[in-house]
Design a protein around this motif. Sequence first.
Motif, mmCIF file in Angstrom:
data_model
loop_
_atom_site.group_PDB
_atom_site.id
_atom_site.type_symbol
_atom_site.label_atom_id
_atom_site.label_comp_id
_atom_site.label_asym_id
_atom_site.label_seq_id
_atom_site.Cartn_x
_atom_site.Cartn_y
_atom_site.Cartn_z
ATOM 1 N N GLU A 1 0.803 -1.223 0.000
ATOM 2 C CA GLU A 1 0.000 0.000 0.000
ATOM 3 C C GLU A 1 0.839 1.276 0.000
ATOM 4 O O GLU A 1 0.380 2.326 -0.447
ATOM 5 C CB GLU A 1 -0.941 0.010 1.204
ATOM 6 N N SER B 1 3.424 -4.061 5.948
ATOM 7 C CA SER B 1 2.573 -3.327 6.865
ATOM 8 C C SER B 1 1.846 -2.216 6.124
ATOM 9 O O SER B 1 2.253 -1.798 5.034
ATOM 10 C CB SER B 1 3.401 -2.745 8.009
ATOM 11 N N TYR B 2 0.792 -1.717 6.726
ATOM 12 C CA TYR B 2 0.016 -0.661 6.086
ATOM 13 C C TYR B 2 0.786 0.659 6.004
ATOM 14 O O TYR B 2 0.385 1.550 5.254
ATOM 15 C CB TYR B 2 -1.303 -0.447 6.827
ATOM 16 N N ASN B 3 1.880 0.776 6.770
ATOM 17 C CA ASN B 3 2.691 1.998 6.694
ATOM 18 C C ASN B 3 3.993 1.799 5.927
ATOM 19 O O ASN B 3 4.901 2.623 6.011
ATOM 20 C CB ASN B 3 2.981 2.546 8.094
ATOM 21 N N PRO C 1 -2.843 -5.772 11.489
ATOM 22 C CA PRO C 1 -3.213 -4.460 10.950
ATOM 23 C C PRO C 1 -2.679 -3.269 11.744
ATOM 24 O O PRO C 1 -2.305 -2.249 11.162
ATOM 25 C CB PRO C 1 -4.742 -4.507 10.959
ATOM 26 N N ASP D 1 -5.832 -8.323 -0.147
ATOM 27 C CA ASP D 1 -5.711 -6.892 -0.432
ATOM 28 C C ASP D 1 -6.999 -6.215 0.019
ATOM 29 O O ASP D 1 -8.049 -6.356 -0.611
ATOM 30 C CB ASP D 1 -5.481 -6.673 -1.928
ATOM 31 N N ARG D 2 -6.928 -5.492 1.132
ATOM 32 C CA ARG D 2 -8.135 -4.888 1.691
ATOM 33 C C ARG D 2 -8.710 -3.789 0.799
ATOM 34 O O ARG D 2 -9.891 -3.465 0.897
ATOM 35 C CB ARG D 2 -7.836 -4.315 3.077
ATOM 36 N N ARG D 3 -7.892 -3.229 -0.083
ATOM 37 C CA ARG D 3 -8.364 -2.148 -0.941
ATOM 38 C C ARG D 3 -9.366 -2.643 -1.971
ATOM 39 O O ARG D 3 -10.348 -1.964 -2.287
ATOM 40 C CB ARG D 3 -7.178 -1.472 -1.631
#
Length: 290
Positions: free
Chosen positions: A58, A91-93, A141, A261-263
């Motif tokens: 991401e 990670s999301y970051n 998350p 993929d959460r998006r």
Amino acid sequence: MALRARQRCHAALTGLVALASAAVLSTAAPAQAADTWTETGSDRADPLTESQGLTSVEVPANSPNRYTGIGTIPVSVSSRGWNHVGDPDASYNGYYIEPYQADSGTAKMFRVQAPNGTWSEYVHTLGSGEALNNSFVAIAPAGQWMVSGEWGTMTRLLVHPTPGVNPSTSPSANLPWTSSIRLDHAVRDVQGCDFLSATTLLCSSDDPAGTLFGMTKPLLQIDLSAEPGATDVTGHVTALRQLPLRSGCSGEFETEGIDYDRRSGTLRVIVISPGFCVLTDSKTYKFTRG
């Protein structure tokens, strides 16, 4: 494949205690799941560079998906004995982590790329009764904790502080095994897991026997009693479906890494074809939730 033979050899290291526990738990009937995952398509999986694992990224925005395979291991890493890479996660970051193992020894290694592009290595010394295998990583998350997996028939997953993200970690210090996810049903040969939510994991199992859930190569869901962290949590295991086993060749397939993929809400799982067809029709299958 050579990698498969090495992993099955490592499975012996799980010990008689884990195997005995699994034998008892394997008699339990698998739970029923409310969700279904429907296949929506597939892409060819390259046997050298896309045969072990995958993850969506991401950060930075518009980054391509990343894959691992024997062909993605840098010479500088394999020359030091880290000759097997498992299923990675991001990670999301923006921290990207690859799990490594060697053919022998007393440690595992996690290779971390920070958002600025720099790489670092975190070594984890095996704990009591811990198998040498380092099959996958799944970053929770919230980012501070990471789940990893062994091989063989197991009733736990391992939890570590996320290297590079959790401020307690350092490349110069041992990366600890802090806690465990205690499973209510044995699992076998888990090749990858990814978080669907803060307390739900989806996992790909390479189980060749089919005796635990009534099917070989299952897609598993593990519902946690709480978010993973410094203390143990429990995990309720459900077999959702058998993963696709289609090829122009007959023989034993190998289920590999998994990514959610959460998006887009897309689940992807790598399945390697048997025999010569490993080169021609191995696939990354795509699914959406019904």
